[in-house]
Design a protein around this motif. Sequence first.
Motif, mmCIF file in Angstrom:
data_model
loop_
_atom_site.group_PDB
_atom_site.id
_atom_site.type_symbol
_atom_site.label_atom_id
_atom_site.label_comp_id
_atom_site.label_asym_id
_atom_site.label_seq_id
_atom_site.Cartn_x
_atom_site.Cartn_y
_atom_site.Cartn_z
ATOM 1 N N ALA A 1 0.857 -1.191 0.000
ATOM 2 C CA ALA A 1 0.000 0.000 0.000
ATOM 3 C C ALA A 1 0.886 1.232 0.000
ATOM 4 C CB ALA A 1 -0.925 0.010 1.213
ATOM 5 N N LEU B 1 0.672 5.101 1.055
ATOM 6 C CA LEU B 1 -0.116 6.070 1.804
ATOM 7 C C LEU B 1 0.541 7.449 1.737
ATOM 8 C CD1 LEU B 1 -1.121 4.023 4.988
ATOM 9 C CD2 LEU B 1 -2.209 4.092 2.738
ATOM 10 N N HIS C 1 -3.985 13.732 11.639
ATOM 11 C CA HIS C 1 -4.553 12.713 10.746
ATOM 12 C C HIS C 1 -4.587 11.331 11.402
ATOM 13 C CE1 HIS C 1 -4.089 15.668 7.504
ATOM 14 N NE2 HIS C 1 -2.833 15.830 7.905
ATOM 15 N N GLU D 1 -7.539 8.992 10.418
ATOM 16 C CA GLU D 1 -7.453 8.577 9.016
ATOM 17 C C GLU D 1 -6.334 7.554 8.822
ATOM 18 O OE1 GLU D 1 -6.734 10.522 4.567
ATOM 19 O OE2 GLU D 1 -6.771 11.809 6.356
ATOM 20 N N LEU D 2 -5.183 7.820 9.431
ATOM 21 C CA LEU D 2 -4.062 6.899 9.302
ATOM 22 C C LEU D 2 -4.385 5.553 9.950
ATOM 23 C CD1 LEU D 2 -1.178 6.175 8.540
ATOM 24 C CD2 LEU D 2 -0.392 7.321 10.623
ATOM 25 N N SER E 1 -7.297 4.171 10.392
ATOM 26 C CA SER E 1 -8.275 3.464 9.565
ATOM 27 C C SER E 1 -7.599 2.806 8.363
ATOM 28 C CB SER E 1 -9.349 4.445 9.091
ATOM 29 O OG SER E 1 -10.273 3.807 8.215
ATOM 30 N N GLN E 2 -6.671 3.514 7.720
ATOM 31 C CA GLN E 2 -5.999 2.960 6.554
ATOM 32 C C GLN E 2 -5.053 1.819 6.941
ATOM 33 O OE1 GLN E 2 -4.498 5.628 3.549
ATOM 34 N NE2 GLN E 2 -5.881 7.282 4.176
ATOM 35 N N ASP F 1 -7.257 -1.274 7.490
ATOM 36 C CA ASP F 1 -7.674 -1.844 6.201
ATOM 37 C C ASP F 1 -6.530 -2.622 5.563
ATOM 38 O OD1 ASP F 1 -10.175 -0.753 6.487
ATOM 39 O OD2 ASP F 1 -9.765 1.004 5.221
ATOM 40 N N PHE F 2 -5.323 -2.058 5.649
ATOM 41 C CA PHE F 2 -4.157 -2.720 5.060
ATOM 42 C C PHE F 2 -3.849 -4.024 5.792
ATOM 43 C CE2 PHE F 2 0.590 -3.119 4.977
ATOM 44 C CZ PHE F 2 0.685 -3.563 3.668
#
Length: 304
Positions: A243, A245, A255, A258-259, A261-262, A265-266
């Motif tokens: 990924a 980012l 952030h 947001e970080l 959450s990503q 997901d990863f």
Amino acid sequence: MNLLFCCAGGGSSSLFCARMVKGINTIEPSLTARMDDIRSFLQDERVSTTDLVFTYGSVDAVRPDTAYDIGTHIDAVLVAPQVRYRTPYLKRYLANYPTIVQDIPSRLFGMMDPVKGGRMLTGILITLDLMRGSTAGAFATKAADKDLEILVYGASRTDKGWQAAAASLEKMGIRCLQDKYSLAGLYDFEPEKDFEVRWLFGPQVRKMDIAKVARQIDGVLRFDEEPADGVRRWYDDYRIPSAWLDARLVQSLGHTDELTSQLVDFLLAVDARAEATSGIVVKRFETLKPPKTTKRWGIFTWSN
């Protein structure tokens, strides 16, 4: 059968192998034997047509980062008397593979007569083959490891945004271990506490180390620019999830959500891939099957 004879520097083991190959080829007309240094043997992609391959090298050739190569190509590692103190370490490195590690008897190693030495060695080889057969089911794969190991580029574990996101993962029950990447540390690793994800921060993987890294790494996370030529997206060749980012996510505390959450997901994508992978699927790890031939050695008959 592929054998590795280890000594301090490789010199005495090469002389020993030369004598044993001569003895085997002299006294056993039904067997063929040849010798090679371990590095050349592991780099040779041809299927061996020789019954016994005697490889030689320094005891340092067997390390955590070479365990996969040794364990999947060598049937037995025989250790010279002068470096027997290293035998427990070699057994630990190869514990997940069916490779037998055993000391060479001092009398055999010091025997200058290749014919007498060859006769003595044949009895040892039969025993080793039987021992190896009892452990033939043992094999290590990346999928057998329940923890995830992720390479991280373009970020530091000291970045404020990263620290905040790692703390958020901990609150969610995802225990994180953060280390500096090194090839030796990737393989020779004994954690002091349990974890779910090991984040490894460091420089770009060297081209010569890519295959070894790919066997251990579960995912690659990037916050940097496009990698340099020669190692460009090497993980795609090995079907390792990756990924890219935004680097701004790790540079400040604004952030964090947001970080986090990503990252979650990863990790879910990496975990799903790791669970589905039962072995290395890249062509360079595929082994050609040699034609089957029937051999007889005393009371033993086998096909290879």
